[in-house]
Design a protein around this motif. Structure first.
Motif, PDB file in Angstrom:
ATOM      1  N   TRP A 113      34.733  32.482  43.284  1.00 58.02           N
ATOM      2  CA  TRP A 113      34.050  33.771  43.254  1.00 58.02           C
ATOM      3  C   TRP A 113      34.755  34.711  44.238  1.00 58.02           C
ATOM      4  O   TRP A 113      35.011  34.372  45.374  1.00 58.02           O
ATOM      5  CB  TRP A 113      32.596  33.574  43.676  1.00 58.02           C
ATOM      6  N   GLY A 114      35.116  35.919  43.803  1.00 55.42           N
ATOM      7  CA  GLY A 114      35.831  36.860  44.650  1.00 55.42           C
ATOM      8  C   GLY A 114      37.336  36.692  44.618  1.00 55.42           C
ATOM      9  O   GLY A 114      38.066  37.456  45.252  1.00 55.42           O
ATOM     10  N   ASP A 115      37.816  35.704  43.885  1.00 53.93           N
ATOM     11  CA  ASP A 115      39.240  35.433  43.727  1.00 53.93           C
ATOM     12  C   ASP A 115      39.764  36.305  42.576  1.00 53.93           C
ATOM     13  O   ASP A 115      39.282  36.189  41.452  1.00 53.93           O
ATOM     14  CB  ASP A 115      39.402  33.943  43.407  1.00 53.93           C
ATOM     15  N   PRO A 116      40.725  37.190  42.814  1.00 56.34           N
ATOM     16  CA  PRO A 116      41.186  38.104  41.761  1.00 56.34           C
ATOM     17  C   PRO A 116      41.818  37.404  40.560  1.00 56.34           C
ATOM     18  O   PRO A 116      41.937  38.010  39.490  1.00 56.34           O
ATOM     19  CB  PRO A 116      42.208  38.997  42.482  1.00 56.34           C
ATOM     20  N   ALA A 117      42.208  36.150  40.708  1.00 57.01           N
ATOM     21  CA  ALA A 117      42.778  35.402  39.574  1.00 57.01           C
ATOM     22  C   ALA A 117      41.700  34.691  38.754  1.00 57.01           C
ATOM     23  O   ALA A 117      41.989  34.156  37.683  1.00 57.01           O
ATOM     24  CB  ALA A 117      43.797  34.379  40.074  1.00 57.01           C
ATOM     25  N   CYS A 118      40.482  34.693  39.245  1.00 55.16           N
ATOM     26  CA  CYS A 118      39.377  34.001  38.572  1.00 55.16           C
ATOM     27  C   CYS A 118      38.863  34.829  37.395  1.00 55.16           C
ATOM     28  O   CYS A 118      38.701  36.047  37.498  1.00 55.16           O
ATOM     29  CB  CYS A 118      38.256  33.764  39.575  1.00 55.16           C
ATOM     30  N   HIS A 119      38.591  34.174  36.285  1.00 54.57           N
ATOM     31  CA  HIS A 119      38.078  34.879  35.104  1.00 54.57           C
ATOM     32  C   HIS A 119      36.754  35.578  35.372  1.00 54.57           C
ATOM     33  O   HIS A 119      36.404  36.537  34.688  1.00 54.57           O
ATOM     34  CB  HIS A 119      37.897  33.901  33.936  1.00 54.57           C
ATOM     35  N   ALA A 120      36.011  35.082  36.344  1.00 52.80           N
ATOM     36  CA  ALA A 120      34.700  35.652  36.657  1.00 52.80           C
ATOM     37  C   ALA A 120      34.769  36.754  37.705  1.00 52.80           C
ATOM     38  O   ALA A 120      33.738  37.241  38.161  1.00 52.80           O
ATOM     39  CB  ALA A 120      33.764  34.539  37.139  1.00 52.80           C
ATOM     40  N   TYR A 121      35.960  37.178  38.056  1.00 52.07           N
ATOM     41  CA  TYR A 121      36.132  38.124  39.166  1.00 52.07           C
ATOM     42  C   TYR A 121      35.407  39.447  38.933  1.00 52.07           C
ATOM     43  O   TYR A 121      34.752  39.972  39.833  1.00 52.07           O
ATOM     44  CB  TYR A 121      37.622  38.376  39.393  1.00 52.07           C
ATOM     45  N   ARG A 122      35.520  39.992  37.747  1.00 54.62           N
ATOM     46  CA  ARG A 122      34.914  41.309  37.484  1.00 54.62           C
ATOM     47  C   ARG A 122      33.448  41.206  37.079  1.00 54.62           C
ATOM     48  O   ARG A 122      32.579  41.827  37.671  1.00 54.62           O
ATOM     49  CB  ARG A 122      35.715  42.046  36.410  1.00 54.62           C
ATOM     50  N   SER A 123      33.168  40.416  36.057  1.00 55.03           N
ATOM     51  CA  SER A 123      31.782  40.298  35.595  1.00 55.03           C
ATOM     52  C   SER A 123      31.683  39.188  34.554  1.00 55.03           C
ATOM     53  O   SER A 123      32.693  38.641  34.099  1.00 55.03           O
ATOM     54  CB  SER A 123      31.303  41.621  34.982  1.00 55.03           C
ATOM     55  N   LYS A 124      30.470  38.902  34.167  1.00 57.38           N
ATOM     56  CA  LYS A 124      30.218  37.910  33.128  1.00 57.38           C
ATOM     57  C   LYS A 124      30.503  38.522  31.763  1.00 57.38           C
ATOM     58  O   LYS A 124      30.079  39.642  31.463  1.00 57.38           O
ATOM     59  CB  LYS A 124      28.765  37.446  33.204  1.00 57.38           C
ATOM     60  N   THR A 125      31.239  37.788  30.924  1.00 57.19           N
ATOM     61  CA  THR A 125      31.569  38.240  29.575  1.00 57.19           C
ATOM     62  C   THR A 125      31.288  37.106  28.590  1.00 57.19           C
ATOM     63  O   THR A 125      30.951  35.983  28.990  1.00 57.19           O
ATOM     64  CB  THR A 125      33.057  38.631  29.465  1.00 57.19           C
ATOM     65  N   VAL A 126      31.466  37.398  27.311  1.00 55.63           N
ATOM     66  CA  VAL A 126      31.299  36.353  26.296  1.00 55.63           C
ATOM     67  C   VAL A 126      32.305  35.232  26.544  1.00 55.63           C
ATOM     68  O   VAL A 126      31.988  34.047  26.430  1.00 55.63           O
ATOM     69  CB  VAL A 126      31.479  36.936  24.879  1.00 55.63           C
ATOM     70  N   ARG A 127      33.525  35.606  26.909  1.00 50.80           N
ATOM     71  CA  ARG A 127      34.591  34.616  27.111  1.00 50.80           C
ATOM     72  C   ARG A 127      34.316  33.689  28.289  1.00 50.80           C
ATOM     73  O   ARG A 127      34.514  32.475  28.213  1.00 50.80           O
ATOM     74  CB  ARG A 127      35.932  35.319  27.325  1.00 50.80           C
ATOM     75  N   ASN A 128      33.862  34.250  29.422  1.00 47.78           N
ATOM     76  CA  ASN A 128      33.734  33.438  30.640  1.00 47.78           C
ATOM     77  C   ASN A 128      32.306  32.994  30.931  1.00 47.78           C
ATOM     78  O   ASN A 128      32.030  32.457  32.009  1.00 47.78           O
ATOM     79  CB  ASN A 128      34.296  34.198  31.843  1.00 47.78           C
ATOM     80  N   ALA A 129      31.392  33.174  29.995  1.00 41.90           N
ATOM     81  CA  ALA A 129      29.974  32.902  30.241  1.00 41.90           C
ATOM     82  C   ALA A 129      29.709  31.488  30.752  1.00 41.90           C
ATOM     83  O   ALA A 129      28.837  31.279  31.610  1.00 41.90           O
ATOM     84  CB  ALA A 129      29.175  33.146  28.967  1.00 41.90           C
ATOM     85  N   THR A 130      30.477  30.520  30.275  1.00 41.38           N
ATOM     86  CA  THR A 130      30.263  29.133  30.694  1.00 41.38           C
ATOM     87  C   THR A 130      30.479  28.953  32.190  1.00 41.38           C
ATOM     88  O   THR A 130      29.825  28.118  32.829  1.00 41.38           O
ATOM     89  CB  THR A 130      31.206  28.194  29.914  1.00 41.38           C
ATOM     90  N   MET A 131      31.370  29.751  32.782  1.00 41.97           N
ATOM     91  CA  MET A 131      31.633  29.649  34.222  1.00 41.97           C
ATOM     92  C   MET A 131      30.386  29.951  35.052  1.00 41.97           C
ATOM     93  O   MET A 131      30.259  29.484  36.186  1.00 41.97           O
ATOM     94  CB  MET A 131      32.752  30.608  34.642  1.00 41.97           C
TER      95      MET A 131
END
Length: 202
Positions: A45-63
């Motif tokens: 969380w807070g890592d700019p390379a993390c898929h969840a960095y900006r917000s929750k989306t359909v793609r990254n919801a599982t995270m």
């Protein structure tokens, strides 16, 4: 023994290290494949390379779901990658499984990969997903029960040899590229790439 919920409740960096030497197993209709985890990358969380960095989306919801579940996504429109979800529900963190040492179902892995060289079967996140037949449809399934699960390192004593862990920077990213969130078994032939930048031994 299958790793349980308590294991995945540890902080993400701890899980990324502790997964080294554990065994990823997929029981598919074609047969069972198993690989020893030899390389991981943490995404926090807070890592700019993390898929969840900006917000929750359909793609990254599982995270953002509960710990101990598989996060499977596609990269470059071709390959898939498999991650282990960590951190409490609502916090998007995960550990990428980056390389495996094939343990069982090796002939099936060779058939799927169309590669005969042992150390090239699973020495990369896209390669291991193909060898293990991990698909996008497995996104969001539990890693704590069959058909897709992770066994503790002591499951196979004959493969559970002492090792040192190398800590270094991650591969194939531009943002957060300086963070030491990649971990692998020192000197293992199935690791995807040698040290990228400065590394430390634990």
């Amino acid at each position: 023994m299958i790793l349980d919920k308590e294991f995945y409740k540890q902080d993400t960096i701890t899980v990324a290290n502790a997964l080294l030497g554990a065994y990823l197993v997929h029981e598919s209709s074609e047969g069972v494949t198993c690989g020893k985890i030899v390389e991981t990358e943490a995404y926090l969380w807070g890592d700019p390379a993390c898929h969840a960095y900006r917000s929750k989306t359909v793609r990254n919801a599982t995270m953002f779901g509960p710990e101990g579940y598989a996060y499977v996504y596609q990269i470059y429109g071709i390959h898939h990658c498999v991650n282990v979800v960590t951190a409490p529900e609502g916090v998007g963190e995960a550990v990428l499984i980056r390389a495996l040492e094939p343990i069982s179902g090796i002939e099936l892995m060779q058939l799927r990969r169309k590669v005969g060289v042992f150390k090239q079967l699973c020495n990369g996140p896209g390669k291991l997903v193909q060898a293990m037949e991990i698909t996008r449809s497995m996104d969001g399934i539990s890693l704590m029960q069959p058909p897709f699960y992770i066994l503790s390192p002591d499951t196979y004593p004959q493969h559970n040899l002492p090792f040192e862990i190398v800590t270094t920077t991650r591969i194939g990213i531009t943002q957060g590229a300086n963070l030491p969130y990649r971990f692998y078994i020192k000197g293992h032939p199935c690791v995807s790439y040698p040290v990228k930048l400065k590394a430390t031994l634990q």
